[in-house]
Design an enzyme around this catalytic site. Structure first.
Site, PDB file in Angstrom:
ATOM      1  CG  ASN A  51      -0.237  -0.071   2.530  1.00  0.00           C
ATOM      2  OD1 ASN A  51       0.928   0.299   2.644  1.00  0.00           O
ATOM      3  ND2 ASN A  51      -0.933  -0.531   3.554  1.00  0.00           N
ATOM      4  CD  GLN A  79      -6.170  -4.632 -11.136  1.00  0.00           C
ATOM      5  OE1 GLN A  79      -5.273  -4.274 -10.382  1.00  0.00           O
ATOM      6  NE2 GLN A  79      -6.331  -5.905 -11.478  1.00  0.00           N
ATOM      7  CG  HIS A 137      -6.111  -5.424  -5.839  1.00  0.00           C
ATOM      8  ND1 HIS A 137      -5.372  -6.472  -5.359  1.00  0.00           N
ATOM      9  CD2 HIS A 137      -6.166  -5.603  -7.179  1.00  0.00           C
ATOM     10  CE1 HIS A 137      -4.997  -7.259  -6.344  1.00  0.00           C
ATOM     11  NE2 HIS A 137      -5.459  -6.745  -7.472  1.00  0.00           N
ATOM     12  CD  GLU A 143      -0.171  -1.888 -10.336  1.00  0.00           C
ATOM     13  OE1 GLU A 143       0.340  -2.821  -9.702  1.00  0.00           O
ATOM     14  OE2 GLU A 143      -1.213  -1.306  -9.978  1.00  0.00           O
ATOM     15  CG  HIS A 144      -2.289  -3.537 -13.898  1.00  0.00           C
ATOM     16  ND1 HIS A 144      -2.583  -3.064 -12.628  1.00  0.00           N
ATOM     17  CD2 HIS A 144      -1.562  -4.676 -13.727  1.00  0.00           C
ATOM     18  CE1 HIS A 144      -2.052  -3.877 -11.731  1.00  0.00           C
ATOM     19  NE2 HIS A 144      -1.421  -4.861 -12.363  1.00  0.00           N
ATOM     20  CG  ASP A 192      -3.441  -9.423 -11.254  1.00  0.00           C
ATOM     21  OD1 ASP A 192      -2.509  -8.626 -11.396  1.00  0.00           O
ATOM     22  OD2 ASP A 192      -4.617  -9.068 -11.049  1.00  0.00           O
ATOM     23  CD  GLU A 244      38.691  16.050 -17.288  1.00  0.00           C
ATOM     24  OE1 GLU A 244      39.071  15.326 -16.341  1.00  0.00           O
ATOM     25  OE2 GLU A 244      37.721  15.773 -18.017  1.00  0.00           O
ATOM     26  CG  HIS A 290      43.316  11.859 -12.979  1.00  0.00           C
ATOM     27  ND1 HIS A 290      43.285  12.609 -11.836  1.00  0.00           N
ATOM     28  CD2 HIS A 290      42.153  11.157 -12.996  1.00  0.00           C
ATOM     29  CE1 HIS A 290      42.156  12.386 -11.185  1.00  0.00           C
ATOM     30  NE2 HIS A 290      41.438  11.501 -11.857  1.00  0.00           N
TER      31      HIS A 290
END
Length: 440
Positions: A225, A270, A273, A339-340, A373, A427, A432
């Site tokens: 959730n 859905q 849920h 989501e879907h 699902d 740079e 380096h």
């Protein structure tokens, strides 16, 4: 029952669409204030906090925070054979799809003695969450565990809320699914406290727990959730997460060829849920919109969880959205980032290829979200709340790290030395360059 939003005749920017489309009133931002003290409590007090929080939120104080091995064995032994057959079929299909997701390692040779190898390394330990509030989700156990197993993760732990009817253990079908998958580290812990336990670990509070109840993990995945989503947001950076999976949502993009009964059934599926679940129909057909709205009234009142469904469909997060045409409808669903996403149109397959934002896309009248699902083989752990615009659904990639292995010979490095020094000096990082020049 369900609100109607009419966007016909309007030229809306992306910002306009994001402002007008339906969303739950309680968002992740608001929920973070609720869950932050929970995370702190678990981090400080470990298993003692987990027991207190279970008593507070789940109405039961678990004797065993970690589920005993015997409980897993017993749950599988007493599982209804028809349910077991369904779970085994789901496991087989999900495993086949996820095995095909594994990336291959490769080596790129840039010159003699100069190569870069791409490795994919699984994380070492993951925490997988299976919700257990208004419904029971052994299917979520399958989706999480199989993806991690196919990625090659060596240590997996599952958490699911304790149940009053199960003597403080997770639901027996959750335990049976774990047993089917060979997972023996299972915790009776739900919600934000499960996320905290996985992120920070938890010390034991009773002799049966040992000194350490749960070791920290590297990645946390699984749906939940809005409070689970908020907890994930707060621990991101301490651990990796799959996505902020809050209340579920479905969007259906449909034209006048769609079956109103199919659309209504899918919106209701859905909505059952969670009272915060979002169900959205986007259509240029006024006739279809009216038919679906009428069917929702009849079907919602007849379904088992009518009160929950009616609340979800009547909430600010659900709507029938009227658009001028399918092109505008496509812009709407891309902005929504469902989501879907179901596409029930005359040319559904072609339209699906144009979608840019969705957790998963279900094409045509015989690919309902319910298929995904359980047994499509795809993963149902998907980004919600619009995060599908930038996040992916769960797969083996959630548990893998890309690591490049660089191997150059002396001659191959020498060929580049002057160029490296030139760029390093430009740079203003001369050391380096010296690290290269010093080898010669």
């Amino acid at each position: 029952m369900i609100q109607r939003i009419d966007l016909r005749g309007q030229s809306l920017s992306r910002a306009d669409l994001l402002g007008v489309l339906p969303r739950p009133e309680l968002g992740v931002e608001e929920a973070t204030g609720v869950v932050a003290p929970i995370l702190a409590d678990v981090r400080a007090r470990g298993a003692a906090a987990l027991r207190d929080l279970a008593e507070r939120f789940d109405g039961v104080r678990p004797e065993h925070v970690r589920v005993p091995a015997a409980a897993l064995t017993d749950a599988l032994a007493t599982l209804d054979p028809t349910v077991r057959a369904g779970l085994e079929e789901a496991i087989a299909r999900v495993r086949t799809v996820h095995a095909a997701q594994r990336p291959t390692e490769h080596t790129t040779v840039l010159a003699d003695g100069a190569e870069v190898r791409q490795r994919w390394i699984p994380v070492q330990r993951v925490g997988l969450y299976a919700p257990g509030g208004l419904a029971v989700y052994p299917s979520s156990v399958i989706m999480n565990v199989v993806a991690a197993q196919e990625a090659g993760v060596p240590a997996l732990a599952v958490a699911s809320p304790p149940q009053r009817d199960s003597a403080g253990l997770p639901h027996p079908t959750i335990l049976a699914a774990c047993a089917l998958l060979g997972v023996d580290e299972v915790y009776a812990v739900g919600g934000a406290q499960a996320v905290a336990m996985f992120a920070y670990g938890a010390a034991g509070s009773e002799p049966a727990d040992g000194d350490v109840l749960c070791e920290p993990v590297d990645v946390i995945t699984g749906p939940g959730n809005v409070y689970v989503a908020a907890a994930k947001r707060l621990v991101r950076g301490v651990v990796g997460i799959d996505a902020e999976a809050g209340p579920t949502e479905i969007a259906v993009l449909a034209d006048d060829t769609a079956d109103a009964d199919h659309v209504a059934l899918d919106l209701i599926s859905q909505a059952e849920h969670d009272p915060l679940a979002g169900s959205v129909l986007v259509t240029p057909s006024v006739e279809l919109a009216g038919s679906v709205e009428a069917r929702l009234v009849d079907m919602a009142s007849a379904t088992k969880h009518a009160a929950r469904v009616t609340t979800a469909l009547g909430g600010s997060q659900s709507a029938v959205v009227l658009v001028d045409d399918l092109d505008q409808g496509l812009a709407v669903v891309d902005a929504y980032g469902a989501e879907h996403l179901e596409i029930q149109t005359a040319d559904a397959a072609a339209l699906a290829e144009r979608v840019t934002s969705a957790g998963a896309i279900f094409v045509g009248p015989y690919s309902p979200v319910s298929l995904g699902d359980y047994m499509a083989g795809s993963n149902h752990v998907l980004p919600t709340g619009g995060t599908a615009r930038f996040a992916s659904g769960l797969g083996v990639h959630a548990f893998l790290r890309s690591v490049q292995v660089i191997e150059y010979s002396r001659d191959a490095l020498a060929e580049l030395a002057d160029r490296i020094v030139a760029v390093a000096d430009d740079e203003d990082l001369p050391a380096h360059g010296e690290a290269v020049r010093g080898r010669f």
